[in-house]
Design a protein around this motif. Structure first.
Motif, PDB file in Angstrom:
ATOM      1  N   GLN A   5       0.789  -1.244   0.009  1.00 15.32           N
ATOM      2  CA  GLN A   5       0.121   0.016   0.003  1.00 15.32           C
ATOM      3  C   GLN A   5       0.822   1.210   0.210  1.00 15.32           C
ATOM      4  OE1 GLN A   5      -3.586  -0.297  -0.278  1.00 15.32           O
ATOM      5  NE2 GLN A   5      -2.983  -2.279  -0.649  1.00 15.32           N
ATOM      6  N   CYS A   6       2.034   1.158   0.499  1.00 14.47           N
ATOM      7  CA  CYS A   6       2.861   2.469   0.719  1.00 14.47           C
ATOM      8  C   CYS A   6       3.789   2.792  -0.118  1.00 14.47           C
ATOM      9  CB  CYS A   6       3.231   2.418   2.158  1.00 14.47           C
ATOM     10  SG  CYS A   6       4.649   1.486   2.356  1.00 14.47           S
ATOM     11  N   GLU A  22       0.228   7.906  -6.509  1.00 15.79           N
ATOM     12  CA  GLU A  22      -0.922   7.561  -5.738  1.00 15.79           C
ATOM     13  C   GLU A  22      -0.532   6.322  -5.017  1.00 15.79           C
ATOM     14  OE1 GLU A  22      -4.569   7.032  -7.669  1.00 15.79           O
ATOM     15  OE2 GLU A  22      -4.858   9.294  -7.676  1.00 15.79           O
ATOM     16  N   ILE A  30       2.743   6.548  -0.401  1.00 17.41           N
ATOM     17  CA  ILE A  30       2.341   7.160   0.932  1.00 17.41           C
ATOM     18  C   ILE A  30       3.334   7.848   1.495  1.00 17.41           C
ATOM     19  CG2 ILE A  30       1.037   7.260   2.951  1.00 17.41           C
ATOM     20  CD1 ILE A  30      -0.438   4.657   1.968  1.00 17.41           C
ATOM     21  N   CYS A  31       3.249   9.174   1.691  1.00 19.43           N
ATOM     22  CA  CYS A  31       4.069  10.216   2.451  1.00 19.43           C
ATOM     23  C   CYS A  31       3.335  10.738   3.858  1.00 19.43           C
ATOM     24  CB  CYS A  31       4.549  11.415   1.720  1.00 19.43           C
ATOM     25  SG  CYS A  31       5.682  12.223   2.940  1.00 19.43           S
ATOM     26  N   ARG A  32       3.684  10.365   4.959  1.00 19.09           N
ATOM     27  CA  ARG A  32       3.056  10.653   6.159  1.00 19.09           C
ATOM     28  C   ARG A  32       3.621  12.093   6.676  1.00 19.09           C
ATOM     29  NH1 ARG A  32       3.316   5.026   6.089  1.00 19.09           N
ATOM     30  NH2 ARG A  32       1.291   4.165   6.583  1.00 19.09           N
ATOM     31  N   TYR A  82       2.739  16.692   0.002  1.00 18.84           N
ATOM     32  CA  TYR A  82       2.911  16.268  -1.547  1.00 18.84           C
ATOM     33  C   TYR A  82       3.242  17.447  -2.547  1.00 18.84           C
ATOM     34  CZ  TYR A  82       1.130  11.694  -0.100  1.00 18.84           C
ATOM     35  OH  TYR A  82       0.950  10.571   0.426  1.00 18.84           O
ATOM     36  N   CYS A 116       9.739   7.529   3.091  1.00 20.93           N
ATOM     37  CA  CYS A 116       9.120   7.324   1.686  1.00 20.93           C
ATOM     38  C   CYS A 116      10.013   7.779   0.529  1.00 20.93           C
ATOM     39  CB  CYS A 116       7.656   7.951   1.737  1.00 20.93           C
ATOM     40  SG  CYS A 116       8.180   9.837   1.426  1.00 20.93           S
TER      41      CYS A 116
END
Length: 156
Positions: free
Chosen positions: A45-46, A131, A134-136, A140, A103
Motif C-alpha cells: 500500500q505504501c 498515488e 504514501i508520505c505521512r 505532497y 518514503c
C-alpha cells in the motif's frame, strides 16, 4: 529448501541461495545489505519498497526474490552515478521533497519511472502516478515540485 538465484543489482551480478518464500525486498535488505529500499506496510500500500526490475517500477514487497531470477534490479543506491546524484534525487533535495525521508526512496524510484514514460507530465499526472506512494509527513506539494524540477532538468 533454498533455491539459487542470479540477478544483477545496481549493475553488479549477484548469486545467492534463498528460501523460495523470500520477498525481493527482504533479499535486497537482508541478503545484500542495501537498506535504502524500505519496508513500510508489508501490504503493497505504501510504496516505500519500490525498485526497478528490468526498468519498470515494482513494489518489491509483492515480488518473490526467485521471481527476479535473471532480472536486472535497480535500487535507490544504484541511482547515483560516480558520486553524482540522479537528477531526481537532486531535485528532491533542492525542492525539499522530503521530511523524514522514509518514503523518499520509493517516491524517487516511482517518479523516475514516470519520467521515463512521460518526460513532461502535468501536475495531475504526477499526483496520479504517485498515488501508490504514501508520505505521512508532507502534503505532497514539494514532492510534486521536485518531480517537475527533475523533469525539466532531464529534458535538458
Amino acid at each position: 529448501m533454498p533455491v539459487q538465484i542470479s540477478l544483477t543489482v545496481n549493475g553488479e551480478r549477484v548469486e545467492r541461495p534463498v528460501e523460495p518464500r523470500t520477498l525481493l525486498v527482504q533479499f535486497i535488505r537482508d541478503h545484500l545489505g542495501l537498506t535504502g529500499t524500505h519496508v513500510g506496510c508489508d501490504t503493497s500500500q505504501c510504496g516505500a519498497c519500490v525498485v526497478h526490475v528490468d526498468g519498470a517500477s515494482v513494489k518489491s514487497c509483492t515480488l518473490l526474490a526467485v521471481q527476479a531470477d535473471g532480472c536486472e534490479v535497480t535500487t535507490i543506491e544504484g541511482m547515483a552515478q560516480n558520486g553524482t546524484l540522479h537528477p531526481m534525487q537532486a531535485a528532491f533535495h533542492e525542492n525539499h521533497g522530503l521530511q523524514c525521508g522514509f518514503c523518499t526512496p520509493g517516491m524517487v524510484m516511482s517518479a523516475v519511472d514516470l519520467l521515463k514514460n512521460n518526460p513532461d507530465p502535468t501536475e495531475a499526472e504526477i499526483r496520479k502516478h504517485l498515488e501508490g506512494n504514501i508520505c505521512r509527513c508532507t502534503g505532497y506539494h514539494n514532492i510534486v515540485k521536485a518531480v517537475q524540477s527533475a523533469a525539466e532538468t532531464m529534458r535538458g
